[in-house]
Design a protein around this motif. Structure first.
Motif, PDB file in Angstrom:
ATOM      1  N   ASP A  77      -7.934   2.388  -0.369  1.00 35.39           N
ATOM      2  CA  ASP A  77      -6.508   1.972  -0.880  1.00 35.39           C
ATOM      3  C   ASP A  77      -5.660   3.260  -1.122  1.00 35.39           C
ATOM      4  O   ASP A  77      -4.632   3.175  -1.735  1.00 35.39           O
ATOM      5  CB  ASP A  77      -6.577   1.094  -2.287  1.00 35.39           C
ATOM      6  N   ILE A  79      -2.903   5.485   0.197  1.00 37.48           N
ATOM      7  CA  ILE A  79      -1.832   5.031   1.050  1.00 37.48           C
ATOM      8  C   ILE A  79      -0.611   6.248   0.884  1.00 37.48           C
ATOM      9  O   ILE A  79      -0.485   6.664   0.063  1.00 37.48           O
ATOM     10  CB  ILE A  79      -1.056   3.694   0.706  1.00 37.48           C
ATOM     11  N   LEU A 158       4.979  -0.805   8.547  1.00 40.64           N
ATOM     12  CA  LEU A 158       4.168  -0.243   7.527  1.00 40.64           C
ATOM     13  C   LEU A 158       4.628   0.854   6.673  1.00 40.64           C
ATOM     14  O   LEU A 158       3.904   1.346   5.816  1.00 40.64           O
ATOM     15  CB  LEU A 158       2.730   0.000   7.998  1.00 40.64           C
ATOM     16  N   LEU A 168       2.673  -1.720  -2.983  1.00 42.26           N
ATOM     17  CA  LEU A 168       1.298  -1.177  -2.841  1.00 42.26           C
ATOM     18  C   LEU A 168       0.390  -2.322  -2.853  1.00 42.26           C
ATOM     19  O   LEU A 168      -0.703  -2.441  -2.079  1.00 42.26           O
ATOM     20  CB  LEU A 168       1.135  -0.054  -3.769  1.00 42.26           C
ATOM     21  N   SER A 170       0.531  -5.482  -2.138  1.00 43.23           N
ATOM     22  CA  SER A 170       0.354  -6.130  -0.975  1.00 43.23           C
ATOM     23  C   SER A 170      -0.522  -5.347   0.050  1.00 43.23           C
ATOM     24  O   SER A 170      -0.995  -6.013   1.100  1.00 43.23           O
ATOM     25  CB  SER A 170       1.594  -6.200  -0.251  1.00 43.23           C
ATOM     26  N   ARG A 171      -0.893  -4.121   0.004  1.00 39.91           N
ATOM     27  CA  ARG A 171      -1.657  -3.407   0.895  1.00 39.91           C
ATOM     28  C   ARG A 171      -3.228  -3.147   0.224  1.00 39.91           C
ATOM     29  O   ARG A 171      -4.095  -2.714   0.967  1.00 39.91           O
ATOM     30  CB  ARG A 171      -1.135  -2.002   1.397  1.00 39.91           C
ATOM     31  N   TRP A 172      -3.237  -3.374  -1.124  1.00 36.80           N
ATOM     32  CA  TRP A 172      -4.689  -3.017  -1.644  1.00 36.80           C
ATOM     33  C   TRP A 172      -5.581  -4.113  -1.311  1.00 36.80           C
ATOM     34  O   TRP A 172      -5.139  -5.213  -0.926  1.00 36.80           O
ATOM     35  CB  TRP A 172      -4.341  -3.116  -3.067  1.00 36.80           C
ATOM     36  N   HIS A 173      -6.711  -3.845  -1.799  1.00 36.72           N
ATOM     37  CA  HIS A 173      -8.022  -4.477  -1.478  1.00 36.72           C
ATOM     38  C   HIS A 173      -8.667  -5.262  -2.558  1.00 36.72           C
ATOM     39  O   HIS A 173      -8.274  -4.698  -3.760  1.00 36.72           O
ATOM     40  CB  HIS A 173      -8.962  -4.172  -0.659  1.00 36.72           C
TER      41      HIS A 173
END
Length: 257
Positions: A77, A79, A158, A168, A170-173
């Motif tokens: 994560d 970015i 992106l 962020l 929405s891009r995290w695990h």
């Protein structure tokens, strides 16, 4: 208006206006002096839980507050966020998700871990950090969420140009049931060979007592009114004298005819 009595009244108005001006200046000084701001505590490092709660907006008075956090990095994560400036130089931040310890529910904080003017280096550092995980105890400044924006339709969808924990997220695990802090942290210690993020202490603003400021404006109005009153009285007297002279002149003309 140049007769002795009107000149005397003008001098009196000058004295009165001077007193009003002095009172206005005194009130203006009190408008600042009587409302001192308590010395900023932004440089005192506090636990983040004492400053703001997950999901809450950061109070404007607390922007730039130094906080301490203890957590674990979430692998994958890290970015890159572009359009980041360090002392006027455009570059990139590498950001990560820090999963905080000792919380009742899973809670994360977005952290900017460093800056670089080189995009290739930012990508390389993010990739290296994504390949590992571990704990971290950090201090840094807490900054308000910048908010997401609509991506440029002609650019990379992106690409992130705003430091927004919501974007962020929405891009995290592993975000199921996750609490997230709305503000983000700029780490005081950079990672991966990046440069430290320029994040100076917030400016301390001088307090203002608005009631005293209003009184100062009133005294200025009173000073102006003193001159206006003299002008109106002198003008009315002058117009009356002119009118009397015209009537007298008209009476003499009629008798002469």
């Amino acid at each position: 208006m140049v007769r002795p009595r009107w000149i005397a009244m003008l001098l009196l108005c000058l004295v009165v206006a001077g007193v009003f001006a002095w009172l206005g200046q005194w009130q203006l000084g009190r408008a600042i002096d009587t409302a001192p701001v308590q010395k900023s505590t932004s440089e005192q490092v506090k636990p983040i839980a004492d400053v703001v709660k997950p999901g809450e907006y950061l109070d404007d008075r607390l922007v730039g507050q130094k906080v301490a956090v203890d957590g674990d990095w979430v692998a994958g994560d890290f970015i890159v966020v572009s359009s980041r400036y360090n002392d006027g130089v455009e570059g990139y931040w590498v950001t990560g998700q820090l999963r905080l310890k000792d919380t009742a529910t899973p809670t994360s904080l977005a952290v900017a871990v460093g800056w670089t003017p080189d995009r290739a280096k930012a990508d390389a550092v993010a990739s290296a950090l994504n390949a590992s995980s571990g704990g971290a105890r950090l201090t840094g400044r807490l900054i308000s969420d910048e908010g997401p924006i609509v991506p440029d339709p002609n650019g990379d969808p992106l690409e992130l140009t705003r430091m927004s924990p919501a974007a962020l997220l929405s891009r995290w695990h592993d975000v199921q049931g996750l609490d997230v802090y709305r503000p983000y942290l700029t780490s005081a210690t950079p990672l991966g060979g990046l440069q430290a993020i320029s994040s100076p202490a917030p400016d301390e603003r001088q307090g203002v007592n608005w009631l005293n400021l209003f009184y100062a404006a009133e005294w200025a109005v009173f000073a102006g009114f003193a001159f206006y009153l003299w002008y109106r009285l002198a003008k009315d007297a002058w117009e009356k004298e002119v009118e009397e002279l015209e009537e007298l002149s008209a009476g003499v003309d009629e008798r002469g005819v």
